[in-house]
Design a protein around this motif. Structure first.
Motif, PDB file in Angstrom:
ATOM      1  N   MET A 192       1.344 -18.481  19.708  1.00  0.00           N
ATOM      2  CA  MET A 192       2.714 -18.160  19.320  1.00  0.00           C
ATOM      3  C   MET A 192       3.684 -18.408  20.475  1.00  0.00           C
ATOM      4  O   MET A 192       4.769 -18.979  20.281  1.00  0.00           O
ATOM      5  N   ARG A 193       3.306 -18.011  21.691  1.00  0.00           N
ATOM      6  CA  ARG A 193       4.213 -18.183  22.832  1.00  0.00           C
ATOM      7  C   ARG A 193       4.427 -19.661  23.175  1.00  0.00           C
ATOM      8  O   ARG A 193       5.453 -20.023  23.752  1.00  0.00           O
ATOM      9  N   TYR A 194       3.469 -20.493  22.823  1.00  0.00           N
ATOM     10  CA  TYR A 194       3.638 -21.937  23.022  1.00  0.00           C
ATOM     11  C   TYR A 194       4.458 -22.540  21.883  1.00  0.00           C
ATOM     12  O   TYR A 194       5.389 -23.322  22.108  1.00  0.00           O
ATOM     13  N   VAL A 195       4.111 -22.195  20.652  1.00  0.00           N
ATOM     14  CA  VAL A 195       4.680 -22.871  19.496  1.00  0.00           C
ATOM     15  C   VAL A 195       6.122 -22.446  19.222  1.00  0.00           C
ATOM     16  O   VAL A 195       6.983 -23.301  18.950  1.00  0.00           O
ATOM     17  N   LEU A 196       6.409 -21.165  19.245  1.00  0.00           N
ATOM     18  CA  LEU A 196       7.716 -20.678  18.779  1.00  0.00           C
ATOM     19  C   LEU A 196       8.892 -21.338  19.497  1.00  0.00           C
ATOM     20  O   LEU A 196       9.788 -21.876  18.831  1.00  0.00           O
TER      21      LEU A 196
ATOM     22  N   ASP B  55      -5.132 -18.227  14.867  1.00  0.00           N
ATOM     23  CA  ASP B  55      -6.468 -18.841  14.879  1.00  0.00           C
ATOM     24  C   ASP B  55      -6.749 -19.418  16.261  1.00  0.00           C
ATOM     25  O   ASP B  55      -6.224 -20.470  16.631  1.00  0.00           O
ATOM     26  N   ARG B  56      -7.584 -18.723  17.014  1.00  0.00           N
ATOM     27  CA  ARG B  56      -7.831 -19.138  18.391  1.00  0.00           C
ATOM     28  C   ARG B  56      -8.651 -20.418  18.496  1.00  0.00           C
ATOM     29  O   ARG B  56      -8.767 -20.997  19.578  1.00  0.00           O
ATOM     30  N   SER B  57      -9.215 -20.876  17.386  1.00  0.00           N
ATOM     31  CA  SER B  57      -9.912 -22.156  17.405  1.00  0.00           C
ATOM     32  C   SER B  57      -8.936 -23.326  17.322  1.00  0.00           C
ATOM     33  O   SER B  57      -9.323 -24.473  17.544  1.00  0.00           O
ATOM     34  N   PHE B  58      -7.665 -23.047  16.993  1.00  0.00           N
ATOM     35  CA  PHE B  58      -6.625 -24.076  16.959  1.00  0.00           C
ATOM     36  C   PHE B  58      -5.991 -24.183  18.344  1.00  0.00           C
ATOM     37  O   PHE B  58      -5.531 -23.182  18.900  1.00  0.00           O
ATOM     38  N   ALA B  59      -5.945 -25.383  18.891  1.00  0.00           N
ATOM     39  CA  ALA B  59      -5.182 -25.591  20.116  1.00  0.00           C
ATOM     40  C   ALA B  59      -3.705 -25.371  19.816  1.00  0.00           C
ATOM     41  O   ALA B  59      -3.228 -25.643  18.711  1.00  0.00           O
ATOM     42  N   ALA B  60      -2.974 -24.882  20.807  1.00  0.00           N
ATOM     43  CA  ALA B  60      -1.553 -24.608  20.602  1.00  0.00           C
ATOM     44  C   ALA B  60      -0.799 -25.861  20.172  1.00  0.00           C
ATOM     45  O   ALA B  60       0.087 -25.812  19.312  1.00  0.00           O
ATOM     46  N   GLU B  61      -1.145 -26.993  20.768  1.00  0.00           N
ATOM     47  CA  GLU B  61      -0.476 -28.250  20.414  1.00  0.00           C
ATOM     48  C   GLU B  61      -0.724 -28.602  18.945  1.00  0.00           C
ATOM     49  O   GLU B  61       0.162 -29.128  18.272  1.00  0.00           O
ATOM     50  N   LYS B  62      -1.924 -28.326  18.449  1.00  0.00           N
ATOM     51  CA  LYS B  62      -2.244 -28.598  17.049  1.00  0.00           C
ATOM     52  C   LYS B  62      -1.433 -27.694  16.131  1.00  0.00           C
ATOM     53  O   LYS B  62      -0.937 -28.134  15.079  1.00  0.00           O
ATOM     54  N   CYS B  63      -1.290 -26.423  16.505  1.00  0.00           N
ATOM     55  CA  CYS B  63      -0.472 -25.493  15.709  1.00  0.00           C
ATOM     56  C   CYS B  63       0.959 -26.004  15.601  1.00  0.00           C
ATOM     57  O   CYS B  63       1.563 -25.987  14.521  1.00  0.00           O
ATOM     58  N   LEU B  64       1.499 -26.446  16.715  1.00  0.00           N
ATOM     59  CA  LEU B  64       2.880 -26.923  16.727  1.00  0.00           C
ATOM     60  C   LEU B  64       3.026 -28.161  15.848  1.00  0.00           C
ATOM     61  O   LEU B  64       3.955 -28.245  15.024  1.00  0.00           O
ATOM     62  N   HIS B  65       2.134 -29.115  16.013  1.00  0.00           N
ATOM     63  CA  HIS B  65       2.204 -30.338  15.224  1.00  0.00           C
ATOM     64  C   HIS B  65       2.095 -30.043  13.732  1.00  0.00           C
ATOM     65  O   HIS B  65       2.868 -30.569  12.916  1.00  0.00           O
ATOM     66  N   HIS B  66       1.158 -29.188  13.377  1.00  0.00           N
ATOM     67  CA  HIS B  66       0.954 -28.818  11.973  1.00  0.00           C
ATOM     68  C   HIS B  66       2.214 -28.165  11.407  1.00  0.00           C
ATOM     69  O   HIS B  66       2.644 -28.486  10.291  1.00  0.00           O
ATOM     70  N   ALA B  67       2.801 -27.244  12.170  1.00  0.00           N
ATOM     71  CA  ALA B  67       3.984 -26.532  11.680  1.00  0.00           C
ATOM     72  C   ALA B  67       5.150 -27.490  11.475  1.00  0.00           C
ATOM     73  O   ALA B  67       5.840 -27.451  10.445  1.00  0.00           O
ATOM     74  N   ILE B  68       5.388 -28.365  12.439  1.00  0.00           N
ATOM     75  CA  ILE B  68       6.506 -29.296  12.333  1.00  0.00           C
ATOM     76  C   ILE B  68       6.310 -30.264  11.165  1.00  0.00           C
ATOM     77  O   ILE B  68       7.231 -30.525  10.390  1.00  0.00           O
ATOM     78  N   GLN B  69       5.102 -30.766  11.006  1.00  0.00           N
ATOM     79  CA  GLN B  69       4.829 -31.742   9.964  1.00  0.00           C
ATOM     80  C   GLN B  69       5.011 -31.178   8.557  1.00  0.00           C
ATOM     81  O   GLN B  69       5.344 -31.902   7.620  1.00  0.00           O
TER      82      GLN B  69
END
Length: 204
Positions: free
Chosen positions: A183-187, A149-163
């Protein structure tokens, strides 16, 4: 995923049991492609992590060398239909045919006794789930990273996944062009976070 949806599809695998040491199950949808899958493989290797790759059959047909890299590095190939089709907009017969076409391509590289299948978009009907359960383990998830979802900032994706991650979580990433930025930021950060907490990353 809401508990009601899980109860409606008891044939599907949503989460693995919690174990010691704590273990996570990383999954990657929509590949394999030469632009993104090698990055995933390199990142997994850095953390001695294993992943399950839900492959689009047409991508395997077009990029067999990338699919072979997945197998050679000790990961698992799994079925994501041949043309990435929705179970809500196809007849059962046409959907099952598409699944079988994908599995035939995968079996040439990594035959499995009871293969894994993830329906694209998570879209599946009760009758399809029941029909598929005879030959496949249908795998859903309990953590969606929203990397696509390109409307999600990478930092938001990471936070959401960890939480939302717990021991035994099945986490969805995408090795696709659409997901590349997030993906390249979060993984790597997701792996580092849980590796520091003593988690292992195993195959389904």
């Amino acid at each position: 995923m809401p508990a009601l949806v899980r109860r409606l599809f008891p044939e599907c695998l949503w989460q693995m049991p919690a174990t010691q040491p704590p273990t996570l199950y990383l999954t990657f949808d929509d590949g394999p492609i030469p632009e993104e899958t090698p990055f995933v493989l390199e990142t997994l290797a850095q953390f001695n992590a294993k992943g399950t790759f839900f492959c689009v059959g047409d991508n395997v047909r077009r990029h067999p060398h990338v699919a072979r890299q997945i197998v050679e590095q000790g990961h698992r190939l799994a079925n994501h239909t041949f043309y990435h089709i929705s179970g809500w907009s196809h007849s059962n017969a046409s959907y099952l045919q598409d699944v079988a076409e994908c599995q035939a391509v995968l079996d040439e590289l990594q035959p499995q006794a009871k293969p894994l299948l993830r329906p694209p978009y998570g879209r599946i009907t009760r009758s399809l789930a029941q029909a598929l359960a005879h030959s496949y383990q249908v795998v859903m998830w309990d953590v969606l990273t929203y990397d696509y979802d390109r409307s999600f900032a990478a930092e938001k994706c990471l936070h959401h996944a960890i939480q939302n991650t717990r021991p035994g979580s099945i986490t969805v990433f995408h090795d696709s062009l659409k997901a590349s930025r997030n993906m390249r930021y979060v993984l790597p950060r997701y792996l580092a976070h849980f590796a520091e907490q003593g988690y292992e990353f195993a195959l389904l």
